[in-house]
Design a protein around this motif. Structure first.
Motif, PDB file in Angstrom:
ATOM      1  N   TYR A 161      -7.913   1.733  -4.743  1.00  0.00           N
ATOM      2  CA  TYR A 161      -6.924   1.447  -3.708  1.00  0.00           C
ATOM      3  C   TYR A 161      -7.476   1.568  -2.287  1.00  0.00           C
ATOM      4  O   TYR A 161      -6.711   1.485  -1.328  1.00  0.00           O
ATOM      5  N   ASP A 178       0.831  -1.206   0.000  1.00  0.00           N
ATOM      6  CA  ASP A 178       0.000   0.000   0.000  1.00  0.00           C
ATOM      7  C   ASP A 178       0.868   1.260   0.000  1.00  0.00           C
ATOM      8  O   ASP A 178       0.568   2.234  -0.700  1.00  0.00           O
ATOM      9  N   ASN A 181       2.180   1.827  -3.440  1.00  0.00           N
ATOM     10  CA  ASN A 181       1.120   2.362  -4.309  1.00  0.00           C
ATOM     11  C   ASN A 181       0.868   3.836  -4.030  1.00  0.00           C
ATOM     12  O   ASN A 181       0.682   4.649  -4.950  1.00  0.00           O
TER      13      ASN A 181
END
Length: 506
Positions: free
Chosen positions: A103, A59, A62
């Motif tokens: 996301y 995460d 990203n």
């Protein structure tokens, strides 16, 4: 009388022996089952910890990539610099909605350089408040990315990534992306067949704030106050007294059995830390073993009723557990084998594994449509170092070089090897020659920056390395010995041209 003697001397001891064997078998099965459950419980615990760490790392990567794209958008820079809140919101709201869907990004901020909030894209009406968070403070102090998990009474455990925004080398503010991570509890619980509980120390939140917090959402009906902790997330709806006592412990839990209602759990725990590394609570992983023990009890009852059934079950389960034991021994053998592929001094992969694994790396690069790069690394004047400083310090130098290689090449496709005394090889995938060369230069400079004294390394007076680099399209490789030889030739040129440099094979 003779028949009675036969019964007493033969049949009765035989039956008694069968019962004894059955009893021993039952005890053995019970013990093995307990050991199996403990290992299964710890395996689930390790999997949860690993997946949680990998998910958070993914995460963060990203978020960083997303922020980099946002920072390159001239309209965002323009509106933010002009403090045009309305236009910035209108421009970014759809982008935020897309990020939220793709996301699960739940927080999107722009902060001023004085750490006051300029705008919340996820909550337009709230702004201009002072933000006192560790991630923002670290980004403010370092003028660089800052990331980590922080706890807040309104957002539970939130993963945050903060980055400074520059316009023509002038700091104009900060951008922050965040994501509530409590959603992981149920996802991990479902995927790994285990229950998960997060607790937070009472030092982190007052009782008044906790009561305010529990009213924020319906999902918080599972949250509970303990003696020293608050349960802030749980996949178990009802936490009974025995489990509460266990959750109140400040010590780490390892394979403790606890009964909660009609369920029996094996429990493991690990500290949960925030962005500063401070322990703020604990992560508990519980494996429900109720079905296993119900099965075992029913089996014992059946074996107690019929001696014949005991013997049949004993043979069946002995065979079953022997097979399981054999599998465990095979796994242990495989683990020992894995130790044989590492260099004992540097813990890098050894020459034997290099020969076996490099063809696999080349095939993998072909599947990924990437180039493959070989870096041949040799410590400069290392014999002189050993002769003058001793082999003990020489070993320390080799470890430092190895550690530097591992620190720089951490991708799953990056592999570091020790192939000789002071010779190392790094094999990795790359998009182009420029990336490979920049990584080689960074490695060369990093080793020089270790600043390890080497008076006999003429011209440098510190430990340095020479590097030969060869990058090739995998389609052109018929034998990896060829690219290895080319990297070795480049290494030779680095030595000839003065050492402490990278030479690319052309």
């Amino acid at each position: 009388m003779d028949k009675l003697n036969i019964v007493l001397r033969v049949v009765f001891p035989f039956v008694l022996g069968l019962l004894l064997i059955a009893s021993v078998s039952i005890f053995g099965m019970y013990y093995l089952q307990k050991q199996h459950i403990k290992k299964q419980s710890y395996k689930v615990f390790e999997n949860v910890s690993t997946i949680l760490s990998q998910t958070i790392t993914s995460d963060i990567e990203n978020f960083v990539g997303t922020i980099e794209l946002l920072k390159k958008d001239p309209k965002i820079i323009k509106y933010f610099k002009e403090k045009d809140r309305d236009r910035l919101f209108l421009y970014l709201y759809q982008i935020y909605s897309d990020f939220n869907e793709m996301y699960n990004i739940t927080h999107f901020y722009f902060h001023n350089i004085d750490k006051t909030n300029f705008i919340r894209i996820h909550n337009r009406d709230k702004h201009s408040d002072y933000i006192d968070r560790i991630t923002l403070s670290k980004a403010f102090e370092t003028a660089n990315y800052s990331s980590g998990i922080e706890f807040g009474i309104y957002h539970n455990l939130t993963l945050r990534v903060v980055a400074p925004i520059f316009n023509e080398d002038e700091l104009i503010g900060f951008i922050e992306l965040g994501k509530d991570i409590d959603y992981l509890t149920r996802r991990l619980s479902k995927s790994l067949n285990g229950e998960i509980i997060f607790t937070i120390s009472k030092d982190m939140i007052s009782k008044e704030n906790f009561e305010v917090w529990t009213k924020q959402a319906a999902k918080n009906i599972y949250y509970k106050e303990l003696d020293d902790f608050y349960v802030i997330d749980s996949s178990i709806k009802y936490i009974r007294s025995e489990l509460q006592d266990l959750l109140n412990s400040r010590n780490d839990i390892s394979n403790i059995e606890v009964v909660n209602g009609r369920h029996t759990f094996h429990v493991n725990s690990t500290p949960f830390r925030d962005v500063t590394g401070k322990e703020i609570g604990k992560l508990y992983v519980l494996l429900d073993t109720s079905d296993e023990f119900k099965f075992l009890i029913s089996l014992i009852i059946e074996m107690s009723l019929i001696v014949g059934a005991i013997i049949i079950a004993m043979i069946f389960y002995y065979w079953k557990y022997v097979k399981k034991t054999e599998k465990k021994l095979n796994k242990a053998h495989e683990k020992i084998h894995s130790l044989s592929i590492k260099d004992g001094l540097t813990m890098l992969y050894n020459r034997h594994f290099f020969n076996d694994n490099v063809p696999l790396q080349i095939n993998n690069a072909a599947r990924n449509k990437k180039k493959i790069t070989f870096l041949m690394i040799d410590a400069d004047n290392f014999k002189k170092y050993n002769d003058n400083y001793g082999h003990v310090k020489g070993d320390i130098v080799l470890k430092e070089i190895a550690n530097t290689c591992k620190e720089l090449f951490q991708r799953s496709t990056d592999m570091c090897y020790r192939v000789g005394g002071e010779e190392f090889v790094v094999v990795f995938e790359s998009e182009n020659d420029e990336y490979s060369h920049s990584m080689a230069e960074k490695l060369c400079k990093s080793i020089e920056n270790l600043d390890i004294e080497h008076k006999y390394n003429d011209g440098y007076n510190r430990v340095t390395v020479s590097i030969g680099m060869c990058t090739s399209d995998v389609q052109e490789i018929t034998n990896f010995d060829h690219i290895y030889a080319n990297a070795d030739k480049a290494l030779y040129l680095s030595k000839e041209n003065g050492r402490n440099r990278v030479t690319k094979y052309c």
